[in-house]
Design a protein around this motif. Structure first.
Motif, mmCIF file in Angstrom:
data_model
loop_
_atom_site.group_PDB
_atom_site.id
_atom_site.type_symbol
_atom_site.label_atom_id
_atom_site.label_comp_id
_atom_site.label_asym_id
_atom_site.label_seq_id
_atom_site.Cartn_x
_atom_site.Cartn_y
_atom_site.Cartn_z
ATOM 1 N N THR A 172 20.905 14.619 -33.286
ATOM 2 C CA THR A 172 20.305 13.356 -33.887
ATOM 3 C C THR A 172 21.521 12.874 -34.836
ATOM 4 O OG1 THR A 172 18.309 14.601 -34.289
ATOM 5 C CG2 THR A 172 18.673 12.823 -36.072
ATOM 6 N N LEU A 173 22.474 13.539 -35.435
ATOM 7 C CA LEU A 173 23.457 13.140 -36.282
ATOM 8 C C LEU A 173 24.304 12.282 -35.223
ATOM 9 C CD1 LEU A 173 24.126 16.121 -38.721
ATOM 10 C CD2 LEU A 173 22.962 14.177 -39.132
ATOM 11 N N PHE A 174 24.660 13.098 -34.252
ATOM 12 C CA PHE A 174 25.577 12.243 -33.349
ATOM 13 C C PHE A 174 25.044 11.037 -32.790
ATOM 14 C CE2 PHE A 174 28.304 12.584 -29.071
ATOM 15 C CZ PHE A 174 29.338 12.236 -29.791
ATOM 16 N N MET A 175 23.773 10.832 -32.486
ATOM 17 C CA MET A 175 23.257 9.523 -32.388
ATOM 18 C C MET A 175 23.440 8.556 -33.435
ATOM 19 S SD MET A 175 21.316 9.348 -29.544
ATOM 20 C CE MET A 175 19.867 8.170 -29.543
ATOM 21 N N SER A 176 23.016 9.197 -34.707
ATOM 22 C CA SER A 176 23.273 8.211 -35.747
ATOM 23 C C SER A 176 24.908 7.589 -35.652
ATOM 24 C CB SER A 176 23.036 9.109 -37.104
ATOM 25 O OG SER A 176 22.593 8.434 -38.043
ATOM 26 N N PHE A 177 25.807 8.616 -35.840
ATOM 27 C CA PHE A 177 27.129 8.452 -35.635
ATOM 28 C C PHE A 177 27.576 7.356 -34.579
ATOM 29 C CE2 PHE A 177 31.440 9.545 -34.553
ATOM 30 C CZ PHE A 177 32.268 9.077 -35.862
ATOM 31 N N THR A 178 27.019 7.274 -33.427
ATOM 32 C CA THR A 178 27.529 6.595 -32.189
ATOM 33 C C THR A 178 26.677 5.101 -32.459
ATOM 34 O OG1 THR A 178 25.552 7.403 -31.074
ATOM 35 C CG2 THR A 178 27.758 8.178 -30.321
ATOM 36 N N GLY A 179 25.651 5.205 -33.130
ATOM 37 C CA GLY A 179 25.116 3.863 -33.449
ATOM 38 C C GLY A 179 25.584 3.110 -34.304
ATOM 39 N N TYR A 180 26.133 3.845 -35.249
ATOM 40 C CA TYR A 180 27.021 3.198 -36.599
ATOM 41 C C TYR A 180 27.926 2.329 -36.033
ATOM 42 C CZ TYR A 180 27.865 3.377 -41.546
ATOM 43 O OH TYR A 180 27.813 2.782 -42.846
ATOM 44 N N LEU A 181 28.586 2.488 -34.927
ATOM 45 C CA LEU A 181 29.808 1.530 -34.441
ATOM 46 C C LEU A 181 29.270 0.330 -33.806
ATOM 47 C CD1 LEU A 181 32.883 1.354 -34.161
ATOM 48 C CD2 LEU A 181 32.429 2.252 -31.878
ATOM 49 N N LEU A 182 27.916 0.314 -33.256
ATOM 50 C CA LEU A 182 27.632 -0.865 -32.364
ATOM 51 C C LEU A 182 27.751 -2.249 -33.116
ATOM 52 C CD1 LEU A 182 25.008 1.102 -30.373
ATOM 53 C CD2 LEU A 182 27.464 0.718 -29.896
ATOM 54 N N PRO A 183 27.302 -2.004 -34.553
ATOM 55 C CA PRO A 183 27.639 -3.665 -34.982
ATOM 56 C C PRO A 183 28.923 -4.121 -35.116
ATOM 57 C CG PRO A 183 26.031 -1.939 -36.651
ATOM 58 C CD PRO A 183 26.600 -1.442 -35.519
ATOM 59 N N TRP A 184 29.763 -3.407 -35.048
ATOM 60 C CA TRP A 184 30.962 -3.895 -34.984
ATOM 61 C C TRP A 184 31.614 -4.670 -35.915
ATOM 62 C CZ3 TRP A 184 34.446 -1.260 -32.150
ATOM 63 C CH2 TRP A 184 35.677 -2.029 -31.858
ATOM 64 N N ASP A 185 31.202 -4.254 -37.254
ATOM 65 C CA ASP A 185 31.606 -4.994 -38.382
ATOM 66 C C ASP A 185 32.560 -4.066 -39.045
ATOM 67 O OD1 ASP A 185 30.021 -3.220 -39.458
ATOM 68 O OD2 ASP A 185 28.596 -4.411 -40.138
ATOM 69 N N THR A 223 36.279 9.780 -36.545
ATOM 70 C CA THR A 223 37.099 10.110 -35.225
ATOM 71 C C THR A 223 38.203 10.771 -35.831
ATOM 72 O OG1 THR A 223 37.663 8.010 -34.991
ATOM 73 C CG2 THR A 223 36.103 8.822 -33.641
ATOM 74 N N ALA A 224 38.977 10.341 -36.925
ATOM 75 C CA ALA A 224 39.959 10.796 -37.664
ATOM 76 C C ALA A 224 39.778 12.414 -37.846
ATOM 77 C CB ALA A 224 40.690 10.297 -38.816
#
Lengths: 163, 274
Positions: B158-171, B182-183
């Motif tokens: 669930t947390l990883f889903m949340s994390f990967t989804g966070y990038l998608l708006p690309w703002d 990722t750092a």
């Protein structure tokens, strides 16, 4: 009917029967090919070609930089510094968590968590655990300056260009 | 099973009757206990649930409904996520504009996107609250310890889903969150830099990272999550239904062998009376 006849002829044996050995061989072969597939898949996920900005790139002729200038390259996250006839490339990627640091009068400052560095890139305060990296800068045969982010050099290493 | 009507039972009945029984095998409005139990057991979507549950399990106070709420937010996320996929393009040139278009130009787009976003936040929160409830009621103890392990994996997914989804708006927020996130992966000893490189598909966050996170977010992780959720639910039944206090167990009649779907499969009856 043939089933009952077969089982009558050869009652199922306990222990190491031929079936058990074949089963072990099959399981071993499956495990081996399974782990080989896993390894191949892991290698598959490591790209051989990347599509982002290249690690090695040209920044133009030395004459385009004035002495005492510090030109930041946002995309590559480096800064090209010229002092007299000496050139150096310093990473602007914060060693804490990778934000881009800004050059200030006394060095560098990270906008994310407030790490500061001096002009040599040594970490002075804040959460940054290590100094900013210095990268190799060299001259291409046609006189262009070339930055290679794959090759780190000790802090304070300058490239001397004859004017 | 005994519930499948024989061909001669449906012969001569109306076509509607035959169609109904060809699909459901049980009467539409069950009146007897047996019919009710069978309409649950014979239904693909309901059979994951026990045909019989303890009275205590039905009380809201027992679980606060947190597990099911987490599951329903996941359903909302799947439905709204699939709809969002019809308008979203995972490239650095288009992602941000498509996200803005979803909010301004797509019919009900703002609603969809907000449903997706709020449900995602809610799912993380509800999963944590659910785990807290399970822990505080001691439901993670034997024989249910493996379901706790599955639950921990579900939380991580669930947390990883949340994390990967966070990038998608690309703002800017998304971009720098993933740079920083990722750092942190890069700090792992020995393999850190390799893990970061493989996660991003490049040495920095760019088009490859966006593509990788997108595929993980819409295909890989939901599939794994769905499988694990199914396993998690199935285990509840196999571990003897919801956990109950000992005094309740002592009062409960011994499981009637074949009839009880709640009893742990290989558990001896005396275990119930401990």
């Amino acid at each position: 009917m043939s089933d009952t006849k077969l089982s009558k002829d050869r009652p199922p044996k306990e222990g190491n029967s031929r079936r058990r050995v074949l089963g072990m061989i099959a399981t071993g072969a499956l495990a081996l090919s399974g782990s080989a597939l896993g390894l191949l898949t892991a290698v598959f996920f490591k790209p051989r070609v990347t599509y982002g900005p290249p690690q090695k790139f040209r920044v133009g002729k030395p004459a385009t930089f004035t002495s005492g200038s510090e030109i930041a390259y946002q995309k590559q996250a480096v800064l090209v510094r010229r002092e007299g006839n000496q050139f150096a490339v310093i990473s602007t990627k914060c060693t804490h968590l990778g934000c881009t640091v800004n050059a200030t009068d006394i060095g560098f400052e990270c906008p994310c968590h407030g790490s500061t560095y001096d002009r040599r890139g040594s970490n002075v305060s804040g959460p940054a655990p290590s100094p900013l990296a210095w990268f190799l800068i060299s001259l291409a045969p046609n006189g262009d300056l070339v930055v290679d982010k794959d090759k780190k050099v000790p802090a304070g290493t300058y490239l001397e260009i004859k004017a | 099973m005994q519930s499948v009507p024989h061909a001669d039972e449906t012969r001569g009945k109306s076509i509607l009757h035959r169609i109904w029984y060809s699909i459901f095998r049980s009467p539409p409005l069950p009146v007897s206990e047996l019919d009710r139990a069978q309409s649950v057991a014979n239904n693909f979507f309901l059979h994951i649930h026990s045909a019989k549950v303890h009275e205590r399990a039905l009380r809201f106070k027992t679980t606060l409904g947190l597990g099911l709420m987490t599951f329903f937010t996941f359903i909302i996320l799947v439905v709204t996520g699939i709809l969002l996929m019809f308008y979203y393009v995972p490239t650095p040139e288009k992602a941000y504009d498509r996200m803005l278009d979803l909010r301004s130009a797509v019919f009900f787009g703002t609603f969809l996107r907000n449903m997706h976003r709020w449900s995602a936040h809610a799912m993380v929160l509800l999963a944590l609250l659910h785990m807290m409830r399970v822990f505080l009621t001691g439901s993670h103890k034997s024989p249910r310890e493996f379901n706790w392990v599955l639950g921990v994996f579900l939380l991580l997914l669930t947390l990883f889903m949340s994390f990967t989804g966070y990038l998608l708006p690309w703002d800017q927020l998304a971009y720098w969150a993933i740079v920083v996130g990722t750092a942190i992966a890069g700090y792992a000893p020995v393999v850190g830099d390799q893990v970061r490189f493989i996660l991003l598909g490049d040495s920095q966050v760019g088009s490859e990272a966006l593509l990788r996170f997108y595929v993980l977010h819409v295909a890989v992780l939901p599939t794994v999550l769905t499988l694990l959720i199914g396993w998690h639910f199935w285990r509840i039944r196999k571990d003897g239904g919801l956990a109950r206090p000992r005094e309740d167990l002592a009062l409960a009649p011994a499981p009637a062998g074949t009839g009880s779907d709640n009893a742990p499969e290989d558990a001896p009856p005396e275990k119930e009376e401990r």
